[in-house]
Design an enzyme around this catalytic site. Sequence first.
Site, PDB file in Angstrom:
ATOM      1  CG  ASP A  47     -11.997 -17.573   0.008  1.00 40.71           C
ATOM      2  OD1 ASP A  47     -12.169 -16.366   0.287  1.00 40.71           O
ATOM      3  OD2 ASP A  47     -12.080 -18.019  -1.148  1.00 40.71           O
ATOM      4  CE  LYS A 104     -19.831 -10.107  14.120  1.00 39.02           C
ATOM      5  NZ  LYS A 104     -21.068 -10.202  13.380  1.00 39.02           N
ATOM      6  CB  ILE A 162       5.001  -0.817  -2.365  1.00 41.94           C
ATOM      7  CG1 ILE A 162       4.165   0.123  -1.469  1.00 41.94           C
ATOM      8  CG2 ILE A 162       6.125  -1.487  -1.561  1.00 41.94           C
ATOM      9  CD1 ILE A 162       4.901   1.304  -0.862  1.00 41.94           C
ATOM     10  CB  ILE A 210       2.405  -5.309   1.225  1.00 37.28           C
ATOM     11  CG1 ILE A 210       2.987  -4.467   0.076  1.00 37.28           C
ATOM     12  CG2 ILE A 210       1.992  -4.404   2.398  1.00 37.28           C
ATOM     13  CD1 ILE A 210       2.108  -3.345  -0.418  1.00 37.28           C
ATOM     14  CB  SER A 254      -7.077   1.136   2.420  1.00 36.66           C
ATOM     15  OG  SER A 254      -8.002   1.669   1.516  1.00 36.66           O
ATOM     16  CE  LYS A 295      -7.355  -2.400  -1.517  1.00 35.45           C
ATOM     17  NZ  LYS A 295      -6.957  -3.450  -0.581  1.00 35.45           N
TER      18      LYS A 295
HETATM   19  C1  HXC Z   1     -11.861  -9.069 -15.982  1.00 37.64           C
HETATM   20  C2  HXC Z   1     -11.725 -10.816 -14.496  1.00 37.64           C
HETATM   21  C3  HXC Z   1     -10.303 -10.777 -14.529  1.00 37.64           C
HETATM   22  C4  HXC Z   1      -9.702  -9.788 -15.378  1.00 37.64           C
HETATM   23  C5  HXC Z   1     -10.924 -12.354 -13.178  1.00 37.64           C
HETATM   24  N1  HXC Z   1     -12.041 -11.817 -13.642  1.00 37.64           N
HETATM   25  N2  HXC Z   1      -9.839 -11.746 -13.693  1.00 37.64           N
HETATM   26  N3  HXC Z   1     -12.499  -9.981 -15.207  1.00 37.64           N
HETATM   27  N4  HXC Z   1     -10.525  -8.973 -16.063  1.00 37.64           N
HETATM   28  N5  HXC Z   1      -8.385  -9.696 -15.474  1.00 37.64           N
HETATM   29  C6  HXC Z   1     -13.404 -12.225 -13.366  1.00 37.64           C
HETATM   30  C7  HXC Z   1     -13.678 -13.654 -13.785  1.00 37.64           C
HETATM   31  O1  HXC Z   1     -13.895 -13.760 -15.175  1.00 37.64           O
HETATM   32  C8  HXC Z   1     -14.953 -13.961 -12.983  1.00 37.64           C
HETATM   33  O2  HXC Z   1     -16.076 -13.344 -13.545  1.00 37.64           O
HETATM   34  C9  HXC Z   1     -14.675 -13.223 -11.673  1.00 37.64           C
HETATM   35  O3  HXC Z   1     -13.686 -12.224 -11.965  1.00 37.64           O
HETATM   36  C10 HXC Z   1     -14.177 -14.133 -10.599  1.00 37.64           C
HETATM   37  O4  HXC Z   1     -12.990 -14.759 -11.078  1.00 37.64           O
HETATM   38  P1  HXC Z   1     -12.426 -16.087 -10.408  1.00 37.64           P
HETATM   39  O5  HXC Z   1     -11.132 -16.410 -11.073  1.00 37.64           O
HETATM   40  O6  HXC Z   1     -13.487 -17.130 -10.379  1.00 37.64           O
HETATM   41  O7  HXC Z   1     -12.237 -15.623  -8.904  1.00 37.64           O
HETATM   42  P2  HXC Z   1     -11.251 -16.138  -7.801  1.00 37.64           P
HETATM   43  O8  HXC Z   1     -10.693 -17.485  -8.145  1.00 37.64           O
HETATM   44  O9  HXC Z   1     -11.921 -15.988  -6.521  1.00 37.64           O
HETATM   45  O10 HXC Z   1      -9.991 -15.135  -7.912  1.00 37.64           O
HETATM   46  C11 HXC Z   1     -10.095 -13.827  -7.449  1.00 37.64           C
HETATM   47  C12 HXC Z   1      -9.254 -12.859  -8.293  1.00 37.64           C
HETATM   48  C13 HXC Z   1      -7.827 -13.378  -8.447  1.00 37.64           C
HETATM   49  C14 HXC Z   1      -9.324 -11.505  -7.662  1.00 37.64           C
HETATM   50  C15 HXC Z   1      -9.904 -12.805  -9.689  1.00 37.64           C
HETATM   51  O11 HXC Z   1      -7.072 -12.490  -9.236  1.00 37.64           O
HETATM   52  C16 HXC Z   1      -7.162 -13.574  -7.124  1.00 37.64           C
HETATM   53  O12 HXC Z   1      -7.349 -14.605  -6.495  1.00 37.64           O
HETATM   54  N6  HXC Z   1      -6.371 -12.632  -6.642  1.00 37.64           N
HETATM   55  C17 HXC Z   1      -5.715 -12.743  -5.330  1.00 37.64           C
HETATM   56  C18 HXC Z   1      -4.349 -12.246  -5.419  1.00 37.64           C
HETATM   57  C19 HXC Z   1      -4.297 -10.778  -5.801  1.00 37.64           C
HETATM   58  O13 HXC Z   1      -5.116 -10.301  -6.585  1.00 37.64           O
HETATM   59  N7  HXC Z   1      -3.292 -10.088  -5.307  1.00 37.64           N
HETATM   60  C20 HXC Z   1      -3.100  -8.705  -5.658  1.00 37.64           C
HETATM   61  C21 HXC Z   1      -3.557  -7.888  -4.591  1.00 37.64           C
HETATM   62  S1  HXC Z   1      -2.785  -6.314  -4.774  1.00 37.64           S
HETATM   63  P3  HXC Z   1     -17.139 -14.153 -14.494  1.00 37.64           P
HETATM   64  O14 HXC Z   1     -18.147 -13.125 -14.889  1.00 37.64           O
HETATM   65  O15 HXC Z   1     -16.335 -14.674 -15.660  1.00 37.64           O
HETATM   66  O16 HXC Z   1     -17.697 -15.244 -13.643  1.00 37.64           O
HETATM   67  C22 HXC Z   1      -3.885  -5.202  -4.394  1.00 37.64           C
HETATM   68  C23 HXC Z   1      -3.318  -3.824  -4.403  1.00 37.64           C
HETATM   69  C24 HXC Z   1      -4.351  -2.846  -4.860  1.00 37.64           C
HETATM   70  O17 HXC Z   1      -4.982  -5.461  -4.117  1.00 37.64           O
HETATM   71  C25 HXC Z   1      -3.809  -1.451  -4.806  1.00 37.64           C
HETATM   72  C26 HXC Z   1      -2.590  -1.205  -5.607  1.00 37.64           C
HETATM   73  C27 HXC Z   1      -2.062   0.213  -5.535  1.00 37.64           C
END
Ligand code: HXC
Length: 283
Positions: free
Chosen positions: A80, A140, A217, A32, A170, A188
């Site tokens: 980050d 910020k 989307i 997006i 959002s 959000k």
């Molecule tokens: C439960 C989960 C999980 C899952 C991760 N965790 N995935 N818990 N179910 N599927 C938990 C982990 O176990 C850990 O907790 C904590 O979350 C942090 O995980 P990390 O892998 O250490 O975090 P990090 O490397 O910073 O990664 C962040 C992330 C990852 C959010 C988990 O998915 C990411 O980097 N995402 C970025 C890309 C993304 O998500 N794009 C989509 C955006 S779309 P514990 O307790 O084990 O320590 C979007 C649209 C929303 O936002 C609206 C749609 C309509």
Amino acid sequence: MPLPKSEYVSNVWRDGIFAGKVVFCTGGAGTICSAQVRALVHLGANAAIIGRNVEKTAAMAKDIETARKGSKVIGLGGVDVRSFESLTKAAEQTVKELGGIDYVIAGAAGNFLAPITGLSTNAFRTVMEIDVVGSFNTLKATLPYLLESAAANKNDGKNPNTGGRIIFVSATLHYAGTPFQTHVAAAKAAIDALSANAAIEFGPRGITSNIIAPGPIGGTEGMERLVGAEGMEASKASVPLGRYGLVKEIADATVYLFSDAGNFVNGDLLVVDGGSWRMPMNG
Ligand code: HXC
């Protein structure tokens, strides 16, 4: 996957409306946000896209730059949004290379499906930190430059040279409630509040702050994660328009809010979801 040129912005917008302007976008390598940046660049802007993944961010910047002759698009990877320091450095680098920051898109987000019982405190905190703290840090870190741009581009209803604008990306998940999305919905909702407060606090200095809330989307990582490939067809029935949105339609909303046409829109929330959140089955 890069989009063909005809698919990244509607032809209702005049070429060159963002000439000389600079966009700073977090999450800019995502489907997006890259489409939002691509549209603005197509209409004359230069851009910095910010992301955690170095290769993906650099490749996206190059791809967007190549598609529009004469534009400059830089990719600042390894950033980050949870780190204010790294965002500050990215903003400084953008100003050094591109000359300023006129528009900001706070688009970096984290998402996964998890019931509350499967959500650790750290998992909840992780999404809150990426989405909410990351959006705050983005605001910020870029604020000094947004203020400069707003001062140089007076928003008096007559001046077509806009500047000093921020859009937070959002969602509509929190308007009612969405299963397995507690963490994202909470984040959000906070971003919506952050934008509204920024609009009030900095409106008097010429900055506008608005939300774009995309609905379903097509072709996005978010949708793939939320409904999966097999759920795609079935979930179209929950959209009043009977289809998923196009990333171009989010790009068009972005162009509107950053353009002269959006001068008096501040503290608002633009839902681009085909009417989905109004459906009783979704709300
Ligand atoms: C439960 C989960 C999980 C899952 C991760 N965790 N995935 N818990 N179910 N599927 C938990 C982990 O176990 C850990 O907790 C904590 O979350 C942090 O995980 P990390 O892998 O250490 O975090 P990090 O490397 O910073 O990664 C962040 C992330 C990852 C959010 C988990 O998915 C990411 O980097 N995402 C970025 C890309 C993304 O998500 N794009 C989509 C955006 S779309 P514990 O307790 O084990 O320590 C979007 C649209 C929303 O936002 C609206 C749609 C309509």
